[in-house]
Design a protein around this motif. Structure first.
Motif, short mmCIF file in Angstrom:
data_model
loop_
_atom_site.label_atom_id
_atom_site.label_comp_id
_atom_site.label_asym_id
_atom_site.label_seq_id
_atom_site.Cartn_x
_atom_site.Cartn_y
_atom_site.Cartn_z
N ALA A 22 8.11 15.16 4.81
CA ALA A 22 7.24 15.18 3.63
C ALA A 22 7.68 14.11 2.64
CB ALA A 22 7.28 16.56 2.98
N VAL A 23 6.69 13.49 2.01
CA VAL A 23 6.95 12.49 0.98
C VAL A 23 6.67 13.15 -0.36
CG1 VAL A 23 6.19 10.28 0.03
CG2 VAL A 23 6.34 10.58 2.49
N SER A 24 7.70 13.24 -1.22
CA SER A 24 7.54 13.95 -2.48
C SER A 24 6.65 13.21 -3.47
CB SER A 24 8.91 14.23 -3.11
OG SER A 24 9.59 13.02 -3.36
N LYS A 25 6.62 11.89 -3.40
CA LYS A 25 5.78 11.11 -4.33
C LYS A 25 4.93 10.12 -3.53
CE LYS A 25 9.06 11.53 -8.09
NZ LYS A 25 9.94 10.85 -9.01
N PRO A 26 3.88 10.63 -2.85
CA PRO A 26 3.07 9.76 -2.00
C PRO A 26 2.30 8.69 -2.76
CG PRO A 26 2.08 11.92 -2.14
CD PRO A 26 3.42 12.01 -2.82
N ASP A 27 2.12 8.88 -4.07
CA ASP A 27 1.43 7.87 -4.87
C ASP A 27 2.34 6.70 -5.23
OD1 ASP A 27 -1.17 9.19 -5.18
OD2 ASP A 27 -0.03 10.71 -6.27
N PRO A 74 -0.77 17.39 0.64
CA PRO A 74 0.58 16.89 0.91
C PRO A 74 0.56 15.87 2.05
CG PRO A 74 0.36 19.18 1.61
CD PRO A 74 -0.92 18.80 0.97
N LEU A 75 1.44 14.87 1.95
CA LEU A 75 1.51 13.81 2.94
C LEU A 75 2.95 13.61 3.39
CD1 LEU A 75 -0.77 11.23 1.07
CD2 LEU A 75 -1.44 12.70 2.98
N GLY A 76 3.11 13.02 4.57
CA GLY A 76 4.45 12.74 5.08
C GLY A 76 4.44 11.49 5.94
N ILE A 77 5.63 11.08 6.34
CA ILE A 77 5.79 9.95 7.23
C ILE A 77 6.70 10.39 8.37
CG2 ILE A 77 6.69 7.60 7.49
CD1 ILE A 77 6.07 7.17 4.53
N THR A 119 0.84 -1.20 0.00
CA THR A 119 0.00 0.00 0.00
C THR A 119 0.87 1.24 0.00
OG1 THR A 119 -1.76 -1.15 1.20
CG2 THR A 119 -1.78 1.25 1.30
N THR A 120 0.50 2.23 -0.83
CA THR A 120 1.26 3.48 -0.88
C THR A 120 0.75 4.45 0.18
OG1 THR A 120 -0.22 4.59 -2.46
CG2 THR A 120 1.58 3.24 -3.39
N VAL A 121 1.51 5.50 0.38
CA VAL A 121 1.15 6.54 1.35
C VAL A 121 -0.22 7.13 1.00
CG1 VAL A 121 1.82 8.80 2.28
CG2 VAL A 121 3.56 7.06 1.85
N ARG A 122 -0.42 7.49 -0.26
CA ARG A 122 -1.70 8.09 -0.68
C ARG A 122 -2.85 7.09 -0.50
NH1 ARG A 122 -2.52 13.09 -1.37
NH2 ARG A 122 -0.78 13.30 -2.79
N GLN A 123 -2.63 5.83 -0.86
CA GLN A 123 -3.68 4.83 -0.72
C GLN A 123 -4.10 4.68 0.74
OE1 GLN A 123 -1.58 1.57 -2.57
NE2 GLN A 123 -2.77 1.72 -4.47
N ALA A 124 -3.14 4.67 1.65
CA ALA A 124 -3.46 4.55 3.08
C ALA A 124 -4.28 5.74 3.55
CB ALA A 124 -2.18 4.41 3.89
N ILE A 183 -1.10 13.67 7.36
CA ILE A 183 -1.80 14.47 6.35
C ILE A 183 -1.55 15.93 6.70
CG2 ILE A 183 -4.02 15.01 5.31
CD1 ILE A 183 -4.94 12.19 6.36
N TYR A 184 -0.97 16.67 5.78
CA TYR A 184 -0.61 18.06 6.05
C TYR A 184 -1.65 19.02 5.49
CZ TYR A 184 3.93 15.99 7.06
OH TYR A 184 4.94 15.22 7.58
N ARG A 185 -1.86 20.10 6.22
CA ARG A 185 -2.75 21.17 5.76
C ARG A 185 -1.96 22.07 4.81
NH1 ARG A 185 -4.18 23.67 11.34
NH2 ARG A 185 -2.17 22.77 11.78
N PRO A 186 -2.65 22.70 3.86
CA PRO A 186 -1.94 23.65 2.99
C PRO A 186 -1.47 24.86 3.80
CG PRO A 186 -4.29 23.61 2.49
CD PRO A 186 -4.05 22.56 3.52
#
Length: 105
Positions: free
Chosen positions: A60-65, A53-56, A29-34, A77-80
């Motif tokens: 920050a994760v540059s390619k969450p998909d 934007p997402l991070g772990i 499972t990817t970051v975005r999928q989770a 999950i980051y706010r803008p």
């Protein structure tokens, strides 16, 4: 094919409300999928999980998909940003300089 599951956490916070969800997701499972699987948008109406934007663990994760999760990781999950941090620093420096000039006069 190995259908092993891993356990991850997905978190999101506003100034007055925060939510942490623990999920069991398939390995791979990817970051975005989770983030999408978490259902976090049901707790925070208007949250755009498909584009935010997402991070772990604070990075920050540059390619969450594309980034695949490992067991035990926490998806954030980051706010803008409301304001550009560089611009805020410039404004703060300008105010400090103006204050110094006034005090020196």
């Amino acid at each position: 094919m190995d259908n092993k599951a891993i356990v991850v956490e997905v978190v999101y916070a506003l100034a007055d409300k925060q939510k942490l969800l623990r999920l069991s997701v398939p390995q791979g499972t990817t970051v975005r999928q989770a983030a999408l699987m978490s259902g976090m948008a049901a707790h925070f109406p208007g949250l755009d999980l498909a584009g935010c934007p997402l991070g772990i663990f604070g990075k920050a994760v540059s390619k969450p998909d594309e980034r695949v999760l490992e067991d035990g990781e926490r998806v954030e999950i980051y706010r803008p940003l409301i304001a550009d941090p560089k611009e805020v620093r410039k404004q703060r420096a300008a105010k400090a300089k103006a204050r110094a000039v006034e005090e020196g006069s």
